[in-house]
Design a protein around this motif. Sequence first.
Motif, PDB file in Angstrom:
ATOM      1  N   ALA A 197       5.230   5.191   6.626  1.00 41.27           N
ATOM      2  CA  ALA A 197       5.332   3.684   6.057  1.00 41.27           C
ATOM      3  C   ALA A 197       5.125   2.806   7.130  1.00 41.27           C
ATOM      4  N   TYR A 198       4.772   1.316   7.431  1.00 36.58           N
ATOM      5  CA  TYR A 198       5.123   0.365   7.978  1.00 36.58           C
ATOM      6  C   TYR A 198       6.683  -0.258   7.406  1.00 36.58           C
ATOM      7  N   PRO A 199       7.327  -0.673   8.190  1.00 38.13           N
ATOM      8  CA  PRO A 199       6.970  -0.861   9.832  1.00 38.13           C
ATOM      9  C   PRO A 199       7.112   0.541  10.314  1.00 38.13           C
ATOM     10  N   GLY A 200       6.076   0.978  11.210  1.00 33.87           N
ATOM     11  CA  GLY A 200       6.562   2.117  11.915  1.00 33.87           C
ATOM     12  C   GLY A 200       7.314   2.532  12.754  1.00 33.87           C
ATOM     13  N   GLY A 201       7.969   1.300  13.687  1.00 30.63           N
ATOM     14  CA  GLY A 201       8.637   2.557  15.173  1.00 30.63           C
ATOM     15  C   GLY A 201      10.239   1.993  13.787  1.00 30.63           C
ATOM     16  N   PRO A 202      11.356   1.667  12.970  1.00 34.92           N
ATOM     17  CA  PRO A 202      11.420   1.998  12.976  1.00 34.92           C
ATOM     18  C   PRO A 202      11.765   3.393  11.569  1.00 34.92           C
ATOM     19  N   ASN A 203      10.707   2.820  11.158  1.00 30.86           N
ATOM     20  CA  ASN A 203      11.013   4.288  10.286  1.00 30.86           C
ATOM     21  C   ASN A 203      10.585   5.844  10.916  1.00 30.86           C
ATOM     22  N   LEU A 204       9.853   5.254  11.992  1.00 32.87           N
ATOM     23  CA  LEU A 204       9.799   6.656  12.911  1.00 32.87           C
ATOM     24  C   LEU A 204      10.870   6.954  13.250  1.00 32.87           C
ATOM     25  N   GLU A 255       4.330  -1.130  20.098  1.00 35.79           N
ATOM     26  CA  GLU A 255       3.134  -1.016  19.319  1.00 35.79           C
ATOM     27  C   GLU A 255       2.812   0.734  19.380  1.00 35.79           C
ATOM     28  N   ALA A 256       3.662   1.931  20.443  1.00 38.76           N
ATOM     29  CA  ALA A 256       3.364   3.212  20.552  1.00 38.76           C
ATOM     30  C   ALA A 256       4.164   3.973  19.844  1.00 38.76           C
ATOM     31  N   PHE A 257       5.151   3.015  19.423  1.00 42.41           N
ATOM     32  CA  PHE A 257       5.948   3.435  17.871  1.00 42.41           C
ATOM     33  C   PHE A 257       4.629   3.231  16.683  1.00 42.41           C
ATOM     34  N   ASP A 258       4.823   1.991  16.515  1.00 42.21           N
ATOM     35  CA  ASP A 258       3.745   1.540  15.538  1.00 42.21           C
ATOM     36  C   ASP A 258       2.888   2.659  15.280  1.00 42.21           C
ATOM     37  N   LYS A 259       2.102   2.985  16.371  1.00 40.36           N
ATOM     38  CA  LYS A 259       1.051   3.218  16.130  1.00 40.36           C
ATOM     39  C   LYS A 259       0.657   5.116  15.702  1.00 40.36           C
ATOM     40  N   GLY A 297      12.260  -6.022  19.540  1.00 43.66           N
ATOM     41  CA  GLY A 297      12.818  -5.043  18.668  1.00 43.66           C
ATOM     42  C   GLY A 297      12.946  -3.680  19.068  1.00 43.66           C
ATOM     43  N   VAL A 298      12.346  -3.051  20.578  1.00 42.96           N
ATOM     44  CA  VAL A 298      12.789  -1.822  20.410  1.00 42.96           C
ATOM     45  C   VAL A 298      13.838  -1.371  20.136  1.00 42.96           C
ATOM     46  N   GLU A 305      11.707  10.475  21.846  1.00 42.95           N
ATOM     47  CA  GLU A 305      12.392  10.870  23.256  1.00 42.95           C
ATOM     48  C   GLU A 305      11.336  10.464  24.363  1.00 42.95           C
ATOM     49  N   ALA A 306      10.413  10.614  24.280  1.00 45.06           N
ATOM     50  CA  ALA A 306       9.192  10.618  25.102  1.00 45.06           C
ATOM     51  C   ALA A 306       8.885   8.922  25.666  1.00 45.06           C
ATOM     52  N   ILE A 307       9.265   8.424  24.354  1.00 43.26           N
ATOM     53  CA  ILE A 307       9.034   6.610  24.921  1.00 43.26           C
ATOM     54  C   ILE A 307      10.701   6.056  25.468  1.00 43.26           C
ATOM     55  N   VAL A 308      11.381   6.452  24.801  1.00 44.22           N
ATOM     56  CA  VAL A 308      12.559   6.926  25.808  1.00 44.22           C
ATOM     57  C   VAL A 308      12.996   6.942  26.541  1.00 44.22           C
ATOM     58  N   ASP A 309      12.793   7.874  27.414  1.00 47.76           N
ATOM     59  CA  ASP A 309      12.795   8.393  28.726  1.00 47.76           C
ATOM     60  C   ASP A 309      12.524   8.005  29.014  1.00 47.76           C
ATOM     61  N   VAL A 310      11.214   7.278  29.482  1.00 44.44           N
ATOM     62  CA  VAL A 310      10.121   6.519  30.301  1.00 44.44           C
ATOM     63  C   VAL A 310      11.035   5.086  30.656  1.00 44.44           C
ATOM     64  N   LEU A 311      11.137   4.365  29.426  1.00 42.53           N
ATOM     65  CA  LEU A 311      11.812   3.076  29.403  1.00 42.53           C
ATOM     66  C   LEU A 311      13.392   3.367  29.963  1.00 42.53           C
ATOM     67  N   VAL A 312      14.268   3.948  29.893  1.00 41.28           N
ATOM     68  CA  VAL A 312      15.632   4.683  30.509  1.00 41.28           C
ATOM     69  C   VAL A 312      15.551   4.247  32.426  1.00 41.28           C
ATOM     70  N   ALA A 313      14.574   5.492  32.736  1.00 42.10           N
ATOM     71  CA  ALA A 313      14.373   6.032  33.787  1.00 42.10           C
ATOM     72  C   ALA A 313      13.832   5.577  34.281  1.00 42.10           C
ATOM     73  N   LYS A 314      12.800   4.245  34.777  1.00 42.32           N
ATOM     74  CA  LYS A 314      12.292   3.385  35.446  1.00 42.32           C
ATOM     75  C   LYS A 314      13.195   2.255  35.420  1.00 42.32           C
ATOM     76  N   THR A 315      14.093   1.793  33.876  1.00 41.27           N
ATOM     77  CA  THR A 315      14.722   0.436  34.154  1.00 41.27           C
ATOM     78  C   THR A 315      16.160   0.794  35.159  1.00 41.27           C
TER      79      THR A 315
END
Length: 361
Positions: free
Chosen positions: A184-191, A172-176, A298-299, A271-281
Amino acid sequence: MLILGIESSCDETAACVVQKTGNAVKILSSITATSAGLHAKTGGVIPEQAARKQLEVIIPVIDLALKEAKVNPLELSAIAVTTGPGLIGSLLVGVETAKTLSVAWGKPIVPVNHLLAHIYSTWIQTDSANFKTPSFPALALVVSGGHTDMVLVVGHGKLKWLGGTRDDAAGEAFDKTARLLGIAYPGGPNLAHAADSFRAASPKKELALFPRPMIKDNNFDFSFSGLKTAVLNHISKLASDSNLHLSDYKVIAQNKSVTKKIPELAAEIQEAIVDVLVAKTIKAAQKHNVKSIIVGGGVSANGRLKEKFAQEIAGLNFSFHVPQPKLATDNAEMIAAFAALNFKPKDWEEIDANPQLNITG
Ligand code: KG4
Ligand code: ZN
């Protein structure tokens, strides 16, 4: 064991046949119909429209999946179907079809939680010579469009929830934020695509513009909603317009001082999203002394997420499991894979769609 898998929780209508081979599953056929083109026009999924399309295509999709696998319905061990979470109209199309076929063919149903199934996409056999299934105990991060959950998987069907998002999911963070940048939609992969083009052109640029919420907190929860506000504040400054609002994405998208920065901002967001996901996992994996780390949803198709995991895991004693890109986003194979490895067949009368299902049931 032969399983027919059916997935229709969001805008895809997918069916497949898989065969259980020891501790993994092999794909015999895979058919998907998507109404993504329709949703691209409206910038998102319209639930009513998605379900109508699914009703039209579900029988031909299942029929083709059986034909492609050269499997007669009477040879099936069971029908696996997503019962939730998802859009109610879409879920009902899959669930009611599965029930009807169950009665017609005299085959039981295995009800499948879509979020758990994302984890099982890593038990699907690939062509790679290095293919290995995860070992228990495993730490699984599920990052989809509506959910972000971290679970300890002790064995098939045995899991403990460790944490999840307190607000927006990672997808959702990617999409929003993509929408805020006019991507353009789909936001995540396009971003992600825009971000990767920036990183390729400026590999040395430090990407630390946006906050990494909860990265150092002593828990396994996430919070991504602040990222939208941080991005909005930043582009409001760039556009010299302090009156911008989250819904002003069309205005923002036309502002030249913002548009020329889109790839760079996309890279910062990713990078902000990825950093948090990787560090906490990795922190959770170390705390619980697991053998494998699994990332699904999906992510998990995100190239930078996989790259960063690979970098951070190097030298640590975990095997790393992520689905092939086409099995990271919604698919029927993961539904059938879950059912094959957690084989608890039920009578059609016991099956109900549950749009609110969470990862622990
Ligand atoms: O698992 P999924 O296909 O559907 C749900 O169960 O929700 O996940 C969809 C989410 C969307 O938010 C989409 O933007 C995101 O996964 N996604 C990506 C990428 N591919 C899909 N996010 C970042 N990078 C990608 N390459
Ligand atoms: Zn999904």
